[in-house]
Design a protein around this motif. Structure first.
Motif, PDB file in Angstrom:
ATOM      1  N   ASN A 261       0.828  -1.207   0.000  1.00 37.29           N
ATOM      2  CA  ASN A 261       0.000   0.000   0.000  1.00 37.29           C
ATOM      3  C   ASN A 261       0.863   1.257   0.000  1.00 37.29           C
TER       4      ASN A 261
ATOM      5  N   THR B 261      -8.296  -3.575  -4.892  1.00 41.74           N
ATOM      6  CA  THR B 261      -7.863  -3.065  -3.590  1.00 41.74           C
ATOM      7  C   THR B 261      -8.070  -4.080  -2.474  1.00 41.74           C
TER       8      THR B 261
ATOM      9  N   ARG C  23      -2.464   4.513  -7.848  1.00 40.48           N
ATOM     10  CA  ARG C  23      -3.864   4.084  -7.867  1.00 40.48           C
ATOM     11  C   ARG C  23      -4.662   4.684  -9.023  1.00 40.48           C
TER      12      ARG C  23
ATOM     13  N   SER D 238      -4.627  -6.903  -1.801  1.00 41.83           N
ATOM     14  CA  SER D 238      -3.307  -6.347  -1.490  1.00 41.83           C
ATOM     15  C   SER D 238      -2.284  -7.471  -1.360  1.00 41.83           C
TER      16      SER D 238
END
Length: 665
Positions: free
Chosen positions: A160, A288, A169, A291
């Protein structure tokens, strides 16, 4: 914003009523356009659920919702300009439903703070931080009496952090929004673009240093061993759980500690290989929610390796352990390129019951140790396990343990639907059942159809090996036959999850079948027939098999409950109020009705009188016309409440009226 609109409206009402009337008309026109757009988008959402048989890339679902939310929000804004009193509460309900839906669409925010590294021997290893693979291995390392390679997980927080540090993103979502998983070229183009993004990204300094320090500590702890090497493996959140993601991400072996950062990026980038993208979309998981953590462990120089199933994945021999073993490393086994030796043990007595396949690379004592470890791990985790192991210079080493998906045999699931032997000529008998079921279709040798779109929609795929990347062909396959591979391969796991029949070790199949002929594959009996059967396709599907009970469709259905139902129907009812709205559809319906009522009310009172006229006509309905132009000086006014068609100056309306009043109508 709402207060400003109200103040502006009341100011215009008292000081510039004509300007207010024109503004109201323009707002009404915009509202009607938003209304049309809302209904189109609501229909698109319904199509996702009712017409689509396969999950859609979740980024595209989110993008569709963003458009719908914007259109519904615009309707509430325009209604404020038309009828502020009616719109006051409606905006509150729009914001409430919008927050509910966004909560369902998006997972919790992904954390970018430490820990960036967790060692297998440390507390705090969770699925959310290290993924299931690392979490399970850490539990074995800390609590189970067996050998596990030392190592550490680079956490999902590190992934992340990398995405945030490089501002990836927006670009990732942009590529995913245009992806068509049914178009192989689109899949390849999207994959290449996303892999390039990750490989060109900079590892955040704090993550880079954490990996550097942990690697140094691991090498120091293994100082007694010469030429220390690492295995760098994926450990994504969604991997090795409800969905296996078997073989979809990369494992990089024999990594020099100096190259660990580059290998880390390579494993992260494998999140976007064509097969991994397709698997994730088929599973209905958003990007998302997938991850990536990465597991870095000591590389075991294996003399023998393999896979243990602690029960029969086909659901038959539940009291039996299956030990698949090959010489050297296990990558050729799980990659579907080897025929392993198979040792079967009674699970309770831990006694051998059957052997088959190639020469066994381990002795009987080692096989018994593996059987004992496997039975213990099944008890430890409380469920059947799919275990990867290796033997180097000493004791067996456990490399991975994940839940083993088992299938209820078709005849046990529904005895009424027991499949009879087809009345067709037998072409071939042999091989090993890797995934149950029966499929009828056109025989296709992969070498003649390298592109999935080149396959017919009812293909029986015939291949040499079964790498996990073959998943890109499965949407067009009724069954698969392979001359190599085993039931312990990653691709076999995928076929069981998708409910695609699979026969492996069909050594001389190409001599028995001709490309393009219609055949029926009965994987349960390892029989292949010439021709088509009426019951052309039966298979026991796993968690990836489609249907409205798929987690993706259940999630989408929950979202649709806040979008599509229409609860307020009668505008004359006392319940036709914002407080009765329970969906976006209700909000759109309410706003449309109230805006129409407001437009018909223009000119009934006060300073606006005279701008609303009833058209004199013999037709059986009342039609009111409203003046909205700014040309006050040249406007033809009258105190009458009616107007004739000759007094109407609008050329488009006069043309419309000529058509409506034509004698032939």
């Amino acid at each position: 914003m709402l207060t400003n609109n109200l103040f502006k409206r009341w100011t215009y009402k008292f000081f510039a009523p004509d300007l207010l009337q024109r503004g109201t008309y323009e707002a009404f026109r915009r509202l009607l356009e938003h209304d049309r757009r809302c209904h189109e988008l609501i229909a698109d959402f319904q199509d996702l659920f009712f017409k689509k048989q396969e999950p859609t890339e979740w980024t595209q679902v989110t993008a569709l919702y963003d458009q719908l939310s914007e259109a519904v929000g615009a309707i509430t804004k325009e209604l404020t300009l038309i009828s502020a009193r009616e719109a006051t509460d409606l905006s509150t309900y729009y914001k409430k439903f919008d927050s509910y839906i966004r909560f369902l669409l998006q997972p919790e925010s992904n954390r970018t703070d430490p820990p960036y590294i967790i060692c297998l021997g440390e507390p705090g290893m969770t699925t959310q931080l290290g993924g299931n693979k690392a979490k399970n291995l850490a539990e074995i390392y800390q609590n189970f009496d067996c050998s596990v390679p030392p190592g550490f997980a680079v956490t999902t927080n590190s992934w992340n952090s990398l995405v945030a540090y490089n501002d990836l993103r927006p670009a990732i979502n942009s590529h995913l929004r245009t992806l068509d998983p049914e178009d192989n070229q689109s899949l390849l183009d999207t994959s290449n673009a996303l892999i390039s993004l990750i490989m060109s990204a900079d590892i955040p300094p704090e993550v880079y240093q954490a990996i550097q320090d942990a690697s140094h500590d691991l090498v120091t702890g293994l100082a007694a061993k010469t030429q220390t090497r690492f295995a760098v493996r994926s450990s994504a959140i969604s991997e090795d759980g409800l969905n296996s993601f078997a073989g979809q991400y990369r494992s990089i072996l024999n990594v020099d500690p100096e190259d660990v950062h580059h290998s880390y990026l390579q494993v992260l980038a494998s999140k976007y290989t064509p097969s991994a993208l397709l698997y994730r979309i088929t599973a209905g998981i958003s990007d998302t929610e997938a991850s990536m953590a990465v597991l870095i462990i000591e590389m075991i120089k294996a003399r023998a390796a393999g896979v243990i199933y602690t029960t029969d994945p086909k659901g038959d021999k539940q009291d039996t352990l299956f030990i698949h073993s090959v010489q050297g490393g296990g990558e050729k086994l799980v990659g579907g390129k080897a025929r392993p030796h198979l040792s079967c043990f009674n699970k309770k007595e831990l006694s051998p019951v059957k052997e088959s396949g190639s020469k066994c690379p381990i002795d009987q004592e080692e096989a018994k140790k593996l059987a004992r470890l496997a039975a213990g791990l099944e008890d430890f985790f409380g469920a059947p396990q799919d275990i990867e192991w290796a033997i180097g210079d000493g004791e067996p080493v456990i490399l991975q343990s994940r839940p083993l998906k088992t299938i209820i045999p078709i005849q046990d699931a529904d005895p009424e639907n027991k499949v009879d032997k087809p009345d067709l000529p037998l072409l071939y008998h042999g091989g090993v059942t890797a995934a149950q079921g029966r499929g009828t279709g056109v025989a296709c040798f992969l070498s003649t159809s390298p592109n999935p779109q080149d396959l017919p929609p009812d293909a029986i795929l015939i291949v040499e090996n079964i790498p996990a990347s073959l998943i890109i062909f499965l949407s067009r396959c009724k069954a698969v036959i392979s001359t190599m591979g085993s039931s312990a391969s990653h691709f076999s796991t995928i076929c069981r999850e998708l409910g695609v029949p699979l026969i492996v070790e069909a050594t001389d199949i190409k001599e028995k079948i001709t490309h393009g002929e219609m055949i029926t594959v009965d994987a349960d009996s390892q029989n292949i027939y010439l021709g088509r059967t009426e019951d052309s396709s039966t298979a026991a599907g796993g968690p990836l098999s489609t249907g409205k009970n798929h987690p993706y469709f259940l999630r989408l259905q929950t979202i649709l409950e806040f979008i599509t139902p229409l609860n307020i129907l009668d505008p004359e009812a006392d319940s036709f109020v914002p407080e009765s709205c329970r969906s976006f559809h209700d909000i759109v319906r309410f706003a449309h009705e109230k805006s129409v009522q407001a437009m018909f009310a223009i000119g009934k009172s006060g300073s606006r009188r005279g701008h609303r006229k009833r058209l004199e006509t013999a037709l059986p309905f009342d039609l009111y016309l409203i003046t909205v132009d700014d040309d006050k000086e040249n406007r033809k006014t009258t105190d009458d409440d009616t107007i004739t068609i000759d007094q109407v100056e609008s050329i488009p309306f006069r043309a419309l009226w000529q058509g409506l009043t034509h004698p032939s109508i």
